[in-house]
Enzyme design. Sequence first.
Site, PDB file in Angstrom:
ATOM      1  N   GLY A   9      40.409  33.886  -8.227  1.00  0.00           N
ATOM      2  CA  GLY A   9      41.096  34.400  -7.033  1.00  0.00           C
ATOM      3  C   GLY A   9      40.192  34.221  -5.827  1.00  0.00           C
ATOM      4  N   ALA A 129      38.680  41.963   5.343  1.00  0.00           N
ATOM      5  CA  ALA A 129      38.271  40.553   5.388  1.00  0.00           C
ATOM      6  C   ALA A 129      39.520  39.685   5.433  1.00  0.00           C
ATOM      7  CB  ALA A 129      37.441  40.203   4.155  1.00  0.00           C
ATOM      8  N   LYS A 182      45.212  55.410  -4.139  1.00  0.00           N
ATOM      9  CA  LYS A 182      45.533  54.281  -3.264  1.00  0.00           C
ATOM     10  C   LYS A 182      46.996  53.866  -3.463  1.00  0.00           C
ATOM     11  CE  LYS A 182      44.115  50.065  -1.245  1.00  0.00           C
ATOM     12  NZ  LYS A 182      43.683  48.728  -1.613  1.00  0.00           N
ATOM     13  N   ASN A 186      49.880  53.649  -0.689  1.00  0.00           N
ATOM     14  CA  ASN A 186      50.592  52.369  -0.510  1.00  0.00           C
ATOM     15  C   ASN A 186      52.105  52.557  -0.664  1.00  0.00           C
ATOM     16  OD1 ASN A 186      48.148  50.082  -2.013  1.00  0.00           O
ATOM     17  ND2 ASN A 186      48.317  50.866   0.050  1.00  0.00           N
TER      18      ASN A 186
HETATM   19  O1  PAF Z   1      48.221  47.795   2.132  1.00  0.00           O
HETATM   20  C1  PAF Z   1      47.846  48.004   3.286  1.00  0.00           C
HETATM   21  O2  PAF Z   1      48.085  47.257   4.223  1.00  0.00           O
HETATM   22  C2  PAF Z   1      46.953  49.221   3.521  1.00  0.00           C
HETATM   23  O3  PAF Z   1      46.401  49.613   2.339  1.00  0.00           O
HETATM   24  C3  PAF Z   1      47.636  50.407   4.231  1.00  0.00           C
HETATM   25  C4  PAF Z   1      48.914  50.037   4.928  1.00  0.00           C
HETATM   26  C5  PAF Z   1      46.655  50.968   5.203  1.00  0.00           C
HETATM   27  C6  PAF Z   1      47.938  51.545   3.286  1.00  0.00           C
HETATM   28  O4  PAF Z   1      49.091  51.410   2.578  1.00  0.00           O
END
Ligand code: PAF
Length: 298
Positions: A9, A129, A182, A186
């Site tokens: 990747g 990044a 996370k 998300n």
């Molecule tokens: O996936 C993303 O773009 C980021 O993790 C975010 C939007 C800050 C959280 O969901």
Amino acid sequence: MIMHWHILGAGSIGCLWAAHLVEAGHQVTLILRSKQRITAFNQQVTIEQGTETRHYPVQCQLADHPESIHHLLVTTKAYDVQSALSGLRSRLAQGAQLVLLHNGMGPQQWALQHCSQQQVWAATSTDGAWLRQPGHVVFAGQGETRLGRFDAPQDSSLATQLQGLALNIVADPVIEHSLWRKLAINCAINPLTALHDCRNGELASNPVWRAEMAELCQEIDSLLARLQLSLFTDGLLPVALQVARATGQNYSSMLQDVRHQRQTEIDYITGFLCQRASEAGLSAGKNEQLLHKLKKIC
Ligand code: PAF
């Protein structure tokens, strides 16, 4: 200890890690999907940070190379992990360290089941990044990478072995909780921004979209409670709103995928959540609606 890392990747995070591993004295081989990509990489990755640009030597090879692999970092999109790893299984040495660093959940559990002869590690990162061109990364902001062993949570040896890297790597004794945290954030932000084609901050400022977000968060809080995962002191909504505001001007990764008509990671974010809710006998109707809408879009 000097290690030979293979990286599967070679996107922004894969190249960022390749450069930092080389800088710390390790050997790095990128596993690329075609001879054209090998030519394009020209045996190096480039990191641009502020006004500085540096080049780092790497080796490149195809997946069918016979060399065995002792340390493998997987930084593909979540939906590519299973097939990419299946293609490398015969090359993985017994006891090899396998690190999965991608958005979403599902592949970590798959690896645990299917790579029982290897150590399965998982990581989640807030490093910023992006790729200027293949093999050339702009390191826009240093965040934190949490790293933990998925099949033996108390083992923190890899984070210790990687301390020489100029990345902020933190040993996480319960990495599954960080992945869930996370994933929950998300789930609250990414599908709504993709559906409404808006910046993250607009979810917090638009009362209708904020109410939708509250509904999603309520369902996610119920599932986390059922799974006995106590991850947010006052529930998910205040944290998700805080992240949406803090990244207010950004377009989420899922919205960017939709805009570029690329496959999204929805199956490994909201899809994973809905699957877990269904296994727990809970309704996650609002999340399911979003999952179906997003799957129709991209
Ligand atoms: O996936 C993303 O773009 C980021 O993790 C975010 C939007 C800050 C959280 O969901």
